[in-house]
Design a protein around this motif. Structure first.
Motif, PDB file in Angstrom:
ATOM      1  N   ALA A  81       0.837  -1.202   0.000  1.00 35.44           N
ATOM      2  CA  ALA A  81       0.000   0.000   0.000  1.00 35.44           C
ATOM      3  C   ALA A  81       0.874   1.255   0.000  1.00 35.44           C
ATOM      4  CB  ALA A  81      -0.937  -0.011   1.211  1.00 35.44           C
ATOM      5  N   PHE A  82       1.978   1.212   0.744  1.00 37.06           N
ATOM      6  CA  PHE A  82       2.871   2.379   0.776  1.00 37.06           C
ATOM      7  C   PHE A  82       3.620   2.510  -0.554  1.00 37.06           C
ATOM      8  CE2 PHE A  82       3.553   4.210   5.223  1.00 37.06           C
ATOM      9  CZ  PHE A  82       2.308   3.803   5.680  1.00 37.06           C
ATOM     10  N   ALA A  83       4.062   1.369  -1.099  1.00 37.57           N
ATOM     11  CA  ALA A  83       4.816   1.409  -2.360  1.00 37.57           C
ATOM     12  C   ALA A  83       3.957   2.009  -3.481  1.00 37.57           C
ATOM     13  CB  ALA A  83       5.287   0.005  -2.730  1.00 37.57           C
ATOM     14  N   GLU A  84       2.666   1.659  -3.509  1.00 35.89           N
ATOM     15  CA  GLU A  84       1.753   2.220  -4.528  1.00 35.89           C
ATOM     16  C   GLU A  84       1.734   3.746  -4.494  1.00 35.89           C
ATOM     17  OE1 GLU A  84      -2.276   0.825  -3.973  1.00 35.89           O
ATOM     18  OE2 GLU A  84      -1.565  -1.252  -4.201  1.00 35.89           O
ATOM     19  N   ARG A  85       1.927   4.265  -3.309  1.00 34.67           N
ATOM     20  CA  ARG A  85       1.877   5.731  -3.132  1.00 34.67           C
ATOM     21  C   ARG A  85       3.270   6.374  -3.128  1.00 34.67           C
ATOM     22  NH1 ARG A  85      -2.097   3.054  -0.780  1.00 34.67           N
ATOM     23  NH2 ARG A  85      -4.195   3.955  -0.741  1.00 34.67           N
ATOM     24  N   ASN A  86       4.264   5.528  -3.404  1.00 36.58           N
ATOM     25  CA  ASN A  86       5.647   6.033  -3.378  1.00 36.58           C
ATOM     26  C   ASN A  86       6.072   6.544  -2.019  1.00 36.58           C
ATOM     27  OD1 ASN A  86       7.029   5.580  -5.713  1.00 36.58           O
ATOM     28  ND2 ASN A  86       5.821   7.153  -6.792  1.00 36.58           N
ATOM     29  N   TRP A  87       5.540   5.939  -0.973  1.00 35.23           N
ATOM     30  CA  TRP A  87       5.941   6.324   0.380  1.00 35.23           C
ATOM     31  C   TRP A  87       7.031   5.363   0.837  1.00 35.23           C
ATOM     32  CZ3 TRP A  87       0.374   6.611   2.868  1.00 35.23           C
ATOM     33  CH2 TRP A  87      -0.318   7.701   2.324  1.00 35.23           C
TER      34      TRP A  87
END
Ligand code: AMP
Ligand code: GLY
Length: 429
Positions: A81-87
């Motif tokens: 979920a974080f990777a999808e948002r580039n976090w």
């Protein structure tokens, strides 16, 4: 950097303590944290298994880096979920976290890559097939529920009747929830256990100092299994030869296997080893740091953890940055009366005076909570009294002296952390 730490146990308190020492860190937040972490940094009440809620929280506070302590958010897909948002986040993807989330996945992975582990007798999703398999396997055997079972999913049954009973409990009565729907039967390994934890960015890796956990509740490895009653670290736990064997037969094939299967792994990878007479073999993988191993590891870190974790999230780990204090460290867990069975909470904790915490000893909080002006117990494992020193004997001396000054009703702890106590037995045997 603004860092968000997810989790609320002793491991997360140790991480927060170490991260806070970095000159690069401006602010740390912890979700949900606990009574001790709240003295050090701002805590936010979020269920650590709830990925959506964690995403919403991170969307609001916008951390530069998120560090995940426990397995549940990872197995639930927080990294994806974080990777999808580039976090930026430290922790493996949901698929890679299956190394801990499914013991059958993990065993099949080990066998596929010819990594030394206990022989698998079979994996079953029907109780009838599992009962039938019991008569055709070598005893003693180990039964493992496939999914996450809060440390209750592994038994070494003394006889076929107890094996049947466990299978009935987990597969038919669902006493351990969905994690027990499938089971694995495997060979029993003999030897000493060792926790070998590495940090990797998917390509490069750096081992943590070796640690040993004490899982049984009472001295001499007696009584039921717990989450861990204490841990210690010493370079003497692992000879150079054994360390090389772990690296070449286990760590490197594991990382290669993950990369070849399109599961690049980023974060801490906990390799639970049995040091058998035929060499080290994998008992289990966890997709995180151990607790209480983390407390003993963090106490020996002689590097900027925030910098190194930011490097991991950016896939630029430089293993030479990880320097360690020589000597040893120890973490003694102070637990609630009755733990790991039923226990009461809300007991006042006394004795956490500055003289205890200012002597090179860190008291990391696990199950504590602030109630008005006092600190009370709120869990089974309450505090992790942690010390590092030039020798194991000196570290033990520091940690035990500090432990003696702390009190709460029903408190108990093991007096033999760091002692050689023979074969470490498993849950349920
Ligand atoms: P696991 O959750 O797989 O680590 O299992 C919990 C504990 O069970 C380990 O720390 C070991 O003490 C024990 N255990 C697991 N697998 C085996 C095995 N094949 N042989 C002996 N002990 C085992
Ligand atoms: N101390 C063992 C674990 O964290 O799984």
């Amino acid at each position: 950097m603004k860092i968000l730490v997810i989790g609320g146990g002793g491991r997360e308190h140790a991480l927060v303590w170490k991260l806070k020492q970095s000159s690069r860190v401006e602010k740390i937040l912890c979700a949900p944290g606990n009574g001790g972490i709240a003295d050090d940094v701002e805590c936010l009440q979020v269920d650590p298994g709830d990925v959506q809620a964690l995403v919403a929280l991170a969307g609001k506070i916008r951390p530069d880096l998120t560090v995940v302590g426990p397995e549940l958010p990872l197995v639930n897909g927080i990294s994806d979920a974080f990777a999808e948002r580039n976090w930026s986040i430290v922790g493996p993807s949901r698929q890679a976290a299956q190394l801990e989330g499914s013991k059958i996945f993990s065993k099949e992975f080990l066998l596929r890559h010819r990594i030394p582990t206990a022989k698998m007798y079979g994996a079953y999703d029907s109780a009838r097939d599992a009962y039938a398999a019991l008569s055709g396997v070598l005893w003693p055997l180990v039964i493992k529920a496939d999914g996450l079972c809060a440390g209750k999913g592994v038994v070494l049954p003394p006889d076929p009747q107890s094996a049947r009973q466990f299978l009935e409990n987990v597969m038919e009565k669902n006493l351990l929830g969905p994690g027990g729907r499938r089971v694995l039967l495997e060979e029993t390994l003999e030897g000493e256990e060792l926790s070998f934890i590495i940090l990797t960015d998917g390509e490069r890796y750096a081992p943590m100092v070796p640690t040993r956990d004490h899982k049984r509740v009472f001295d001499g490895n007696q009584g039921p299994n717990t989450g861990g009653m204490g841990a210690y670290s010493s370079d003497e736990l692992l000879t150079v030869g054994l360390r090389d064997a772990v690296i070449s037969t286990i760590v490197e094939p594991t990382l290669r296997g993950l990369a070849n299967e399109g599961l690049p792994y980023q974060g801490f990878l906990y390799i639970g080893l049995m040091l058998t007479k035929d060499g080290p073999k994998v008992l289990e993988f966890n997709c995180r740091l151990g607790d209480p191993e983390a407390q003993a590891i963090v106490a020996r870190m002689d590097f900027d953890l925030a910098e190194v974790l930011a490097d991991v999230a950016a896939k630029q780990l430089d293993p030479t940055k990880l320097q360690w204090k020589k000597g040893a460290s120890v973490c003694v867990v102070l637990a609630s009366g009755g733990y790991p069975g039923k226990f009461e909470i809300g007991k006042n904790i006394d004795g956490l005076t500055p003289s205890v915490v200012d002597t090179g000893v860190n008291v990391f909080h696990a199950g504590t909570q602030r109630e008005r002006n006092s600190l009370v117990t709120s869990g089974g494992r309450v505090l992790g009294v942690t010390a590092a020193a030039d020798s194991l004997a000196a570290a033990l001396d520091l940690a035990y002296r500090a432990s003696e000054q702390i009190h709460f009703a029903g408190m108990h702890y093991r007096k033999d952390i760091g002692e050689h106590v023979g074969r470490v037995q498993a849950a349920g045997d």
